[in-house]
Design a protein around this motif. Structure first.
Motif, PDB file in Angstrom:
ATOM      1  N   GLY A 155       1.050   8.008  -6.918  1.00 33.62           N
ATOM      2  CA  GLY A 155       0.946   8.113  -5.479  1.00 33.62           C
ATOM      3  C   GLY A 155       1.162   6.762  -4.828  1.00 33.62           C
ATOM      4  N   LEU A 191      -3.635  12.920  -6.326  1.00 27.35           N
ATOM      5  CA  LEU A 191      -3.220  11.651  -6.939  1.00 27.35           C
ATOM      6  C   LEU A 191      -3.287  11.695  -8.466  1.00 27.35           C
ATOM      7  CD1 LEU A 191      -5.159   9.089  -4.683  1.00 27.35           C
ATOM      8  CD2 LEU A 191      -2.711   9.581  -4.611  1.00 27.35           C
ATOM      9  N   ASP A 229       0.778  -1.235   0.000  1.00 18.66           N
ATOM     10  CA  ASP A 229       0.000   0.000   0.000  1.00 18.66           C
ATOM     11  C   ASP A 229       0.812   1.289   0.000  1.00 18.66           C
ATOM     12  OD1 ASP A 229      -2.218  -1.521  -0.125  1.00 18.66           O
ATOM     13  OD2 ASP A 229      -2.910  -1.147   1.926  1.00 18.66           O
ATOM     14  N   ASP A 230       1.976   1.282   0.645  1.00 16.57           N
ATOM     15  CA  ASP A 230       2.735   2.523   0.802  1.00 16.57           C
ATOM     16  C   ASP A 230       3.744   2.779  -0.320  1.00 16.57           C
ATOM     17  OD1 ASP A 230       1.377   2.917   3.150  1.00 16.57           O
ATOM     18  OD2 ASP A 230       2.891   1.892   4.365  1.00 16.57           O
ATOM     19  N   GLN A 254      -7.280   2.310  -4.901  1.00 14.43           N
ATOM     20  CA  GLN A 254      -8.613   2.579  -4.380  1.00 14.43           C
ATOM     21  C   GLN A 254      -9.345   3.610  -5.251  1.00 14.43           C
ATOM     22  OE1 GLN A 254      -8.690   4.148  -0.377  1.00 14.43           O
ATOM     23  NE2 GLN A 254     -10.218   2.640   0.240  1.00 14.43           N
ATOM     24  N   LEU A 255      -8.630   4.672  -5.633  1.00 14.52           N
ATOM     25  CA  LEU A 255      -9.247   5.696  -6.474  1.00 14.52           C
ATOM     26  C   LEU A 255      -9.632   5.115  -7.834  1.00 14.52           C
ATOM     27  CD1 LEU A 255     -10.118   8.577  -7.173  1.00 14.52           C
ATOM     28  CD2 LEU A 255      -7.732   9.089  -7.753  1.00 14.52           C
ATOM     29  N   HIS A 283      -9.564  13.937  -5.046  1.00 11.61           N
ATOM     30  CA  HIS A 283      -8.273  13.231  -5.046  1.00 11.61           C
ATOM     31  C   HIS A 283      -7.289  13.876  -6.013  1.00 11.61           C
ATOM     32  CE1 HIS A 283      -9.997   9.984  -2.627  1.00 11.61           C
ATOM     33  NE2 HIS A 283     -11.072  10.134  -3.363  1.00 11.61           N
ATOM     34  N   GLU A 338      -3.674   3.966  -2.237  1.00  8.14           N
ATOM     35  CA  GLU A 338      -4.581   5.074  -2.565  1.00  8.14           C
ATOM     36  C   GLU A 338      -4.898   5.110  -4.053  1.00  8.14           C
ATOM     37  OE1 GLU A 338      -3.476   8.928  -0.816  1.00  8.14           O
ATOM     38  OE2 GLU A 338      -2.202   7.805   0.564  1.00  8.14           O
TER      39      GLU A 338
END
Ligand code: NI
Length: 139
Positions: free
Chosen positions: A106, A84, A51-52, A113-114, A81, A110
């Motif tokens: 990004g 991003l 995720d990061d 998810q977007l 957003h 994130e």
């Protein structure tokens, strides 16, 4: 540049024949480049799962701009957003249909998810997300 290392791989001859046919069709002139690309693709795929990790990607969507309040909802989601979204291209395909390409950059979690949120927005006829690497740390 890092030093190149040679290594041997044993595999079933039928599998190798199939692999050679595939990479020939794809335009590779030698196995090494094809194998390097496979390895890089797998490494990039692994980055998306964390995720990061910073990643880059693109979302492509086709929709009818008359569809309910879809353009407004898409714009709202994109403004929410904006950090991003690096770039957006909007193409009016014909009288009704629009094609939109969003370039995202990004943290993998994130971005993913977007992208999923955009594609699953009601009224989108077809949507696809492709994630890739920022290129850093990949040789
Ligand atoms: Ni349009």
């Amino acid at each position: 540049m890092e030093k190149a290392v040679r290594f041997g791989v044993s595999l079933d001859s039928k599998l190798l024949t199939e692999f050679d046919a595939l990479i020939g069709k794809k335009g590779y002139t030698n196995r090494s480049e094809a194998i390097r690309d496979l390895i890089r693709d797998r490494l990039v795929h692994e980055q998306w799962q964390q995720d990061d990790t910073p990643v880059a990607g693109a979302v492509i969507m086709v929709f009818d701009h008359h569809s309910m309040d879809l353009p407004r909802r898409l714009t709202e989601l994109q403004h929410d957003h904006h950090d991003l979204i690096v770039s957006t291209v909007h193409v009016h395909l014909d009288h009704d249909n629009c094609l939109e390409v969003l370039v995202l950059k990004g943290a993998a979690g994130e971005v993913r998810q977007l992208g999923e949120k955009l594609i699953s927005t009601r009224g989108i006829k077809h949507g696809k997300m492709t994630l890739t690497t920022t290129g850093k740390g990949l040789t």
